[in-house]
Write an enzyme that holds these catalytic residues in place. Sequence first.
Site, short mmCIF file in Angstrom:
data_model
loop_
_atom_site.label_atom_id
_atom_site.label_comp_id
_atom_site.label_asym_id
_atom_site.label_seq_id
_atom_site.Cartn_x
_atom_site.Cartn_y
_atom_site.Cartn_z
CD GLU A 409 38.72 44.55 50.07
OE1 GLU A 409 39.49 43.84 49.39
OE2 GLU A 409 37.50 44.29 50.19
CG HIS A 412 41.14 39.84 50.86
ND1 HIS A 412 40.83 38.53 51.05
CD2 HIS A 412 39.95 40.49 50.76
CE1 HIS A 412 39.50 38.40 51.08
NE2 HIS A 412 38.94 39.58 50.91
ZN ZN Z 1 36.93 39.95 50.85
#
Ligand code: ZN
Length: 600
Positions: A409, A412
Amino acid sequence: MKTETPLQSAPQQSAYSTFIEQVKSSQVQQATLKSDRIEYTLKPEFGAQRYSTQPVKTQPGNTQSTGQAEDLPSLLRSHGVDVVTPADSAPTPAGWMGLVLSVGMLVGTFVWLAKFSNAGGGMGIGMGVGKSNARVYNQGKTGTTFADVAGVDEAKQELQEVVDFLSNGEKYRKIGAKIPKGVLLVGPPGTGKTLLAKAVAGEAGVPFLSMSGSEFVELYVGVGASRVRDLFNRAKRQAPCIIFIDELDAIGKTRGNNLNGNDEREQTLNQLLTEMDGFDGNDGVIVVAATNRPEILDPALRRPGRFDRQVLVDRPDKSGRAEILQVHARPVSLGEDVDLDAIATQTAGFAGADLANLVNEAALMAARHNRQAVLMADFKEAIERVVAGLEKRSRVLTPLERQTVAYHEVGHALVGALMPGNGKVSKISIVPRGLGALGYTLQMPEVDRFLLLEDELRGQLATLLGGRSAEEIVFGKVSTGASDDIQKATDLAERAITQYGMSPSLGPVAFEKNSAQFLEGTSTRRTISSEMAVEIDRQVKQNLDKAHDMALAVLQLNRALLESATQVLLETEVLEGKELRSILAQVQAPMGLDAWLAKG
Ligand code: ZN
Ligand code: ADP
Ligand code: MG
């Protein structure tokens, strides 16, 4: 793994009280809730026999909080019984893979680990065929208020408004405002949807008519429809009041897409739609429904004027879990050494019902040891018990999985921070959420945008692949968690070429025919030569590779930041606000980023 039941012999009859005893002593493996009886199977170690039992009658109009029937689902749940509701015989098959929600999608693919379909239904014995057998709680008698619900503050806030509609309806009517008719509570099992609905009625001091979706749908065609009619008629007589339909998905499944069509369900659904159109929110009836499978609901249900409000009731984060533990620990005498915050830390992924169960298990443990108060040691033991039972139906991550999700995460977010366009990452979370995500990164658009520029599209590709890239850099190997990201990135890269004409060499040629305007993802390939198909494939892959390389470059350059941000995230589970902004402001752009964004 399913244990085979012995060959289908006719189930033996057993008394309802025996059934409850067997459930309580954790002997029951599986139970099928039928409208007039419960069939269940014992665990293999108890002989694996099949039994059938008649539930005790619940009287209609019973003003007391009902006993067994009402509590049965949570009883079954807390003893790890697999529950089958025949009305809903196709549970979503869901592996844990592909659950990581990608950036920019508030609501991604819904995959529910809803093996346990939170069934409340089928218990009441038919009270005359077409009569609704709703459980009715009169004025304030649900005995539940917002104080009993913790850790879901956003949902509570939204429902506060509904309470106001019900208790101060006049205020809205005077000014000519239309009060909404329907509120849909969406979230995984055990997060407190039923509890919230009751609390709304309790707070507003209005009657609460409750029925479960599966209770509408019975053997006889037409029964469901007339039950709906009856329920609404009763509600109108008692207004202001709340109609609560639990497990809306049992009747609200999309119509006409299953081959073995279920006329009965369609009729019931149609009747529900008709009834919802036929009354006015200003009459003082508000329909609250709950589901853990919103993705299969008929779109007609969500139209304005029906369930136009959706409230997400999600698994709690760490502080939410601490609050829920406090609520349930209220009546329990706790020892000096009990630290509820520490317990909250150890219970990532637990829903409210799991936490309630945990407190109770710990109390039972203490009583078994003849202690006056519950000690931390009891909680420790209870956590282990509950986790073992939980593993089947919800996600309890191993430390390594948790780390993988966190790096993913943050990957990202860091890549997304550099990309042009609308909206910056506003929240990263590794609380396993109901929306089928093990973690998620939320990108909030700042303004509504209808066009995506070429460089923004490239940026999105890189952002989508940022999660996978972080895993590669940190662990040197990848997990299955990125499958949804990869799917989305591939779709986008393909559309760029086949629909948006963004390939310089192929030019503005449409390769897709958009056949159904209102349904995304139904386009079909125009007839094209095989050379053309090869070229499209090659370019899609090339563009994805470039985006992937760029994501890797960003993360390699910001390796230290990736590390420190992930450690913070692992500690706090959620990163947002100032803290997140200051992290994202430190991300450095690698060489060649601008050139790639501009030219590809
Ligand atoms: Zn992802
Ligand atoms: P759902 O309808 O979402 O499946 P329920 O409302 O039936 O969940 O929750 C079952 C039980 O779990 C509740 O009766 C309550 O004891 C406990 N519980 C669930 N969520 C919460 C919460 N947010 N706060 C306090 N208790 C909760
Ligand atoms: Mg429920």
